[in-house]
Enzyme design. Structure first.
Site: not given
Length: 234
Positions: A72, A102, A184
């Site tokens: 993402h 992901d 992230s």
């Protein structure tokens, strides 16, 4: 008369049975563990074609310049810049991806000697120290290395569905190291600098982007297994 030698023999036998002092285990200092974690980490600046750049982090996979990050972070990216310690920067591109899991694999055009592939830890337990390395709010643009934060493993084997994306995350590590947008794709490491997992999600208070002390990471074992399969074209 000949003097018996038995007492001397017994003394020698007794001495030979004395155990040598145990060699103490060499435990890396906190600074050494953080240094190793930083060597296996980079920051990302992502051009998604919009007015503002996106930010993220990545983990070094090998000496050929391959990195792993959260899908993402780079989904729909028009361009990706890798920021490294010492102010160096390089262009990267997505070479393999698993949107459902992901996970995305990047390859950068420049690999400094200081970059060291991450080594997976054998596991972790609740209460173990966590070193989280990343690029919160894009702070790596200000110079220097990625940011470091510390916490502990809060729980393991967390499985859930993201309300935002619908992705299913399995067997995640929950930790309380400060984690913000930009973290992230970055790694969490143990005190030895060994990889525990990759940050993928934070549980933020409603209507705010600040961290809440509840973050989730894909475990290193499944992350690196998936990364190797992606690199192999499977």
């Amino acid at each position: 008369m000949r003097v018996p030698c038995l007492p001397l023999v017994m003394l020698l036998l007794t001495a030979s049975c004395v155990s040598a002092p145990a060699t103490p285990e060499i435990v890396p200092s906190a600074a050494t563990g953080i240094e190793r974690a930083l060597q296996s980490s980079v920051s990302l600046v992502v051009d998604d074609g919009g007015r503002a750049d996106g930010f993220g982090s990545a983990i070094v996979l090998n000496e050929q310049g391959y990195l792993v990050t959260a899908h993402h972070v780079v989904d729909g990216a028009m361009g990706i810049t890798v920021l490294m310690a010492g102010g160096r920067a390089a262009v990267a591109r997505v070479v393999a991806e698993d949107p459902v899991g992901d996970i995305a694999i990047l390859q950068t055009t420049f690999v400094p000697e200081a970059m060291v592939p991450a080594t997976a830890a054998s596991g972790c337990a609740v209460g173990d120290e966590v070193i989280s390395v990343g690029n919160p709010f894009g702070t790596s643009r200000l110079g220097g290395s990625p940011s470091v934060a510390r916490g502990i493993v809060s729980a393991s084997s967390r499985s859930f569905v993201s309300e935002k994306t619908g992705r299913v995350y399995l067997d995640c590590i929950q930790h309380d190291a400060p984690t913000n947008p930009g973290n992230s794709g970055g790694g969490i490491f143990n005190a030895r600098g060994q990889l525990l997992g990759m940050n993928v999600l934070i549980n933020t208070p409603q209507d705010t982007a600040s961290e809440s002390g509840v973050a989730f990471a894909l475990p290193a074992s499944s992350l690196l297994y998936a990364a190797q399969r992606l690199l192999a074209g499977e």
